[in-house]
Design a protein around this motif. Structure first.
Motif, short mmCIF file in Angstrom:
data_model
loop_
_atom_site.label_atom_id
_atom_site.label_comp_id
_atom_site.label_asym_id
_atom_site.label_seq_id
_atom_site.Cartn_x
_atom_site.Cartn_y
_atom_site.Cartn_z
N LEU A 173 -11.86 -2.14 -10.99
CA LEU A 173 -11.44 -2.94 -9.85
C LEU A 173 -10.23 -3.80 -10.19
O LEU A 173 -9.32 -3.96 -9.37
N GLN A 174 -10.23 -4.36 -11.39
CA GLN A 174 -9.15 -5.26 -11.79
C GLN A 174 -8.09 -4.57 -12.64
O GLN A 174 -7.03 -5.12 -12.89
N GLY A 175 -8.38 -3.34 -13.08
CA GLY A 175 -7.43 -2.63 -13.91
C GLY A 175 -7.21 -3.29 -15.25
O GLY A 175 -6.10 -3.30 -15.77
N SER A 176 -8.27 -3.84 -15.83
CA SER A 176 -8.14 -4.56 -17.10
C SER A 176 -9.38 -4.30 -17.96
O SER A 176 -10.40 -3.81 -17.49
N TRP A 177 -9.25 -4.68 -19.24
CA TRP A 177 -10.35 -4.51 -20.18
C TRP A 177 -11.09 -5.84 -20.34
O TRP A 177 -10.49 -6.89 -20.34
N GLU A 178 -12.42 -5.75 -20.49
CA GLU A 178 -13.24 -6.94 -20.65
C GLU A 178 -14.11 -6.79 -21.89
O GLU A 178 -14.65 -5.72 -22.18
N ARG A 179 -14.24 -7.90 -22.61
CA ARG A 179 -15.09 -7.89 -23.81
C ARG A 179 -16.55 -7.96 -23.40
O ARG A 179 -16.93 -8.68 -22.49
N MET A 180 -17.39 -7.21 -24.10
CA MET A 180 -18.83 -7.24 -23.82
C MET A 180 -19.58 -6.79 -25.06
O MET A 180 -19.04 -6.09 -25.92
N ASP A 181 -20.82 -7.21 -25.16
CA ASP A 181 -21.71 -6.77 -26.23
C ASP A 181 -22.62 -5.68 -25.68
O ASP A 181 -23.20 -5.83 -24.60
N VAL A 182 -22.71 -4.57 -26.38
CA VAL A 182 -23.48 -3.43 -25.91
C VAL A 182 -24.57 -3.10 -26.90
O VAL A 182 -24.35 -3.01 -28.11
N ASP A 183 -25.78 -2.91 -26.37
CA ASP A 183 -26.90 -2.45 -27.16
C ASP A 183 -26.96 -0.94 -27.03
O ASP A 183 -27.19 -0.40 -25.95
N MET A 184 -26.73 -0.23 -28.12
CA MET A 184 -26.68 1.22 -28.09
C MET A 184 -27.97 1.80 -27.51
O MET A 184 -27.95 2.80 -26.79
N GLU A 185 -29.10 1.18 -27.81
CA GLU A 185 -30.37 1.71 -27.34
C GLU A 185 -30.58 1.46 -25.85
O GLU A 185 -31.40 2.12 -25.22
#
Length: 205
Positions: A173-185
């Motif tokens: 939507l914003q055409g940008s990258w956002e930092r996030m923490d992801v749990d692989m499981e």
């Protein structure tokens, strides 16, 4: 005595040529004036059509746009803005008894042909209902598609639990990258993973 008639003939011929030239110039000038008046009338009509303001009261929220903007995508709004549709107006506003929350996204699609889709499932469903109500086939088709998230897996997040990665997610939507923490499981089982020489990519529907 013989030169005088010849001089008179030459003068008469020259006068005739001048008169013909003046008449031709006058005719061209008349045609140019007519073309200018017609062009001015067309430009004025086009300007009136483009600047005609269409005002809507959607569930108490007021929206304004040019009448001409409502036509390219077709649908209910285009029909309402046509001269064939009659409706009651209060203070110059056409009232639509709808929730105005996602109407800006509807209007954005009508103006540009580009669909801005909410990220949450509830908003996505609400926009689809609005698209169906306003008979916008293009927006319906795009809203029915499941949005995809492109996640670039980074390093392990030491401050979090095991399997937590510091990642970058692309916001469509914003055409940008956002930092996030992801749990692989915790990623959906239907995620598509791509592994190469660089970081691990997860394409999540």
């Amino acid at each position: 005595p013989r030169m005088f008639p010849m001089t008179t003939e030459r003068l008469g011929a020259a006068t005739t040529r001048v008169v013909q030239h003046v008449e031709a110039v006058a005719q061209r000038l008349s045609l140019c004036r007519q073309a200018f008046r017609e062009g001015l009338a067309e430009a004025s009509a086009l300007n009136d059509a483009q600047t005609a303001l269409y005002q809507m009261d959607v569930g108490g929220a007021l929206f304004h746009t040019c009448t001409e903007v409502l036509h390219p995508q077709g649908g209910m709004l285009s029909a309402m803005a046509s001269g064939d549709f009659t409706h009651d107006e209060e203070d110059g506003y056409v009232f639509l008894d709808r929730d105005p929350t996602y109407f800006p996204l509807v209007l954005h699609f009508v103006r540009t042909g580009v669909a801005l889709l909410p990220e949450d499932a509830e908003g996505h469903a609400a926009l689809l209902r609005d698209a169906q109500y306003y008979s916008l086939e293009g927006l319906c088709r795009l809203a029915q598609q499941r949005p995809k998230r492109l996640i670039v897996m980074g390093r392990l997040a030491h401050h979090s639990g095991p399997g937590q990665y510091v990642c970058q997610m692309y916001n469509q939507l914003q055409g940008s990258w956002e930092r996030m923490d992801v749990d692989m499981e915790a990623l959906p089982i239907d995620c598509c993973f791509c592994a190469g020489e660089g970081p691990l990519l997860a394409l999540s529907p």
